[in-house]
Motif scaffolding. Structure first.
Motif, short mmCIF file in Angstrom:
data_model
loop_
_atom_site.label_atom_id
_atom_site.label_comp_id
_atom_site.label_asym_id
_atom_site.label_seq_id
_atom_site.Cartn_x
_atom_site.Cartn_y
_atom_site.Cartn_z
N TYR A 85 0.85 -1.19 0.00
CA TYR A 85 0.00 0.00 0.00
C TYR A 85 0.89 1.24 0.00
N LYS A 86 0.56 2.20 -0.84
CA LYS A 86 1.27 3.47 -0.88
C LYS A 86 0.25 4.59 -0.78
N GLN A 87 0.59 5.59 0.01
CA GLN A 87 -0.32 6.72 0.20
C GLN A 87 -0.29 7.63 -1.03
N ILE A 88 -1.45 8.13 -1.38
CA ILE A 88 -1.57 9.09 -2.48
C ILE A 88 -1.38 10.47 -1.86
N THR A 89 -0.30 11.13 -2.23
CA THR A 89 0.00 12.43 -1.61
C THR A 89 -0.14 13.60 -2.58
N LYS A 90 0.12 13.37 -3.86
CA LYS A 90 0.09 14.46 -4.85
C LYS A 90 -1.16 14.44 -5.71
N GLY A 91 -2.02 13.47 -5.52
CA GLY A 91 -3.19 13.32 -6.38
C GLY A 91 -3.04 12.08 -7.23
N ILE A 92 -3.90 11.95 -8.23
CA ILE A 92 -3.90 10.73 -9.02
C ILE A 92 -2.64 10.53 -9.84
N VAL A 93 -1.83 11.57 -9.95
CA VAL A 93 -0.53 11.42 -10.63
C VAL A 93 0.35 10.39 -9.90
N ASP A 94 0.12 10.18 -8.60
CA ASP A 94 0.86 9.19 -7.81
C ASP A 94 0.55 7.75 -8.23
N ILE A 95 -0.63 7.53 -8.80
CA ILE A 95 -1.13 6.18 -9.01
C ILE A 95 -0.62 5.62 -10.34
N PRO A 96 -0.11 4.36 -10.32
CA PRO A 96 0.32 3.75 -11.58
C PRO A 96 -0.87 3.45 -12.50
N ALA A 97 -0.57 2.98 -13.69
CA ALA A 97 -1.60 2.77 -14.72
C ALA A 97 -2.72 1.82 -14.30
#
Length: 169
Positions: A85-97
Motif C-alpha cells: 500500500y502506498k499513500q496518495i500524496t500528490k493526487g492521481i498522478v501518484d497512481i500507476p496505470a
C-alpha cells in the motif's frame, strides 16, 4: 487538465469503455476480491475460492481485511504482482496505470473500500483516467467514474503482470 491537478467533481465517464469488465461485490466485505477478479479477468467466485482454500479466508465470517501480503499472494495466483500500500500524496498522478485504490477512506478508523484505478494511455492524445467501482449499492452511472474528488482515493496497490521467465539457453 493535468492528472496532478484534477479537480473533477462530476462523473463524466459514462462514455468510457473500461479495459476490465466490472465485477460487482456481493457484500460489504468482498470489494478487494471483486477488484482482483476484475484485473485478473476472473469471476468473484473463482477469486473467493482461492482466497478460502489458499489464504484460509473464512467462508462465512467473521471477516477481516486482507493485509497487503495476502493481497499480493492472491494477485500472484493469477500471475499478477501487487505492490505494498502506498499513500496518495500528490493526487492521481501518484497512481500507476493499474492499481487497486482505497476510496471513501476514513483516517480515524483507517478503513475504506477498494476499487480499480485505470490510466488508459492507449491513445496518448486522449489519456483516460477512471475508477471501476465494484460497490453493489451505487447507481449504474457510477460503476465507471472519474469524479475523483467525490470518491477520494487515499492509498493504492500498484498491479502489473508477472514477468515471464526467460528460456534457458
Amino acid at each position: 487538465m493535468a492528472a496532478a491537478n484534477s479537480t473533477t467533481t462530476a462523473n463524466t465517464a459514462q462514455d468510457i469503455q473500461p479495459v476490465f469488465n466490472r465485477v460487482q461485490q456481493t457484500g460489504t466485505h468482498d470489494c478487494i476480491f471483486a477488484c482482483v477478479a476484475m484485473i485478473a479477468g476472473k469471476s468473484l467466485e473463482e477469486v473467493m475460492s482461492i482466497a478460502i482454500s489458499d489464504l484460509k479466508h473464512p467462508r462465512h465470517g467473521p471477516f477481516w481485511p486482507l493485509v497487503e501480503e495476502e493481497i499480493a499472494t492472491l494477485l500472484a495466483k493469477f500471475s499478477l504482482v501487487g505492490s505494498v500500500y502506498k499513500q496518495i500524496t500528490k493526487g492521481i498522478v501518484d497512481i500507476p496505470a493499474v492499481a487497486i485504490v482505497i476510496v471513501d477512506y476514513n483516517e480515524e478508523s483507517e478503513l475504506g473500500r477498494h476499487a480499480v484505478f485505470i490510466r488508459d494511455s492507449s491513445n496518448m492524445k486522449a489519456v483516460k483516467e477512471y475508477i471501476i467501482d465494484p460497490a453493489s449499492w451505487i447507481s449504474t452511472d457510477l460503476h465507471v467514474r472519474n469524479d475523483f474528488k467525490n470518491i477520494g482515493p487515499a492509498w493504492y496497490i500498484g498491479v502489473h503482470p508477472m514477468a515471464k521467465p526467460t528460456a534457458a539457453k
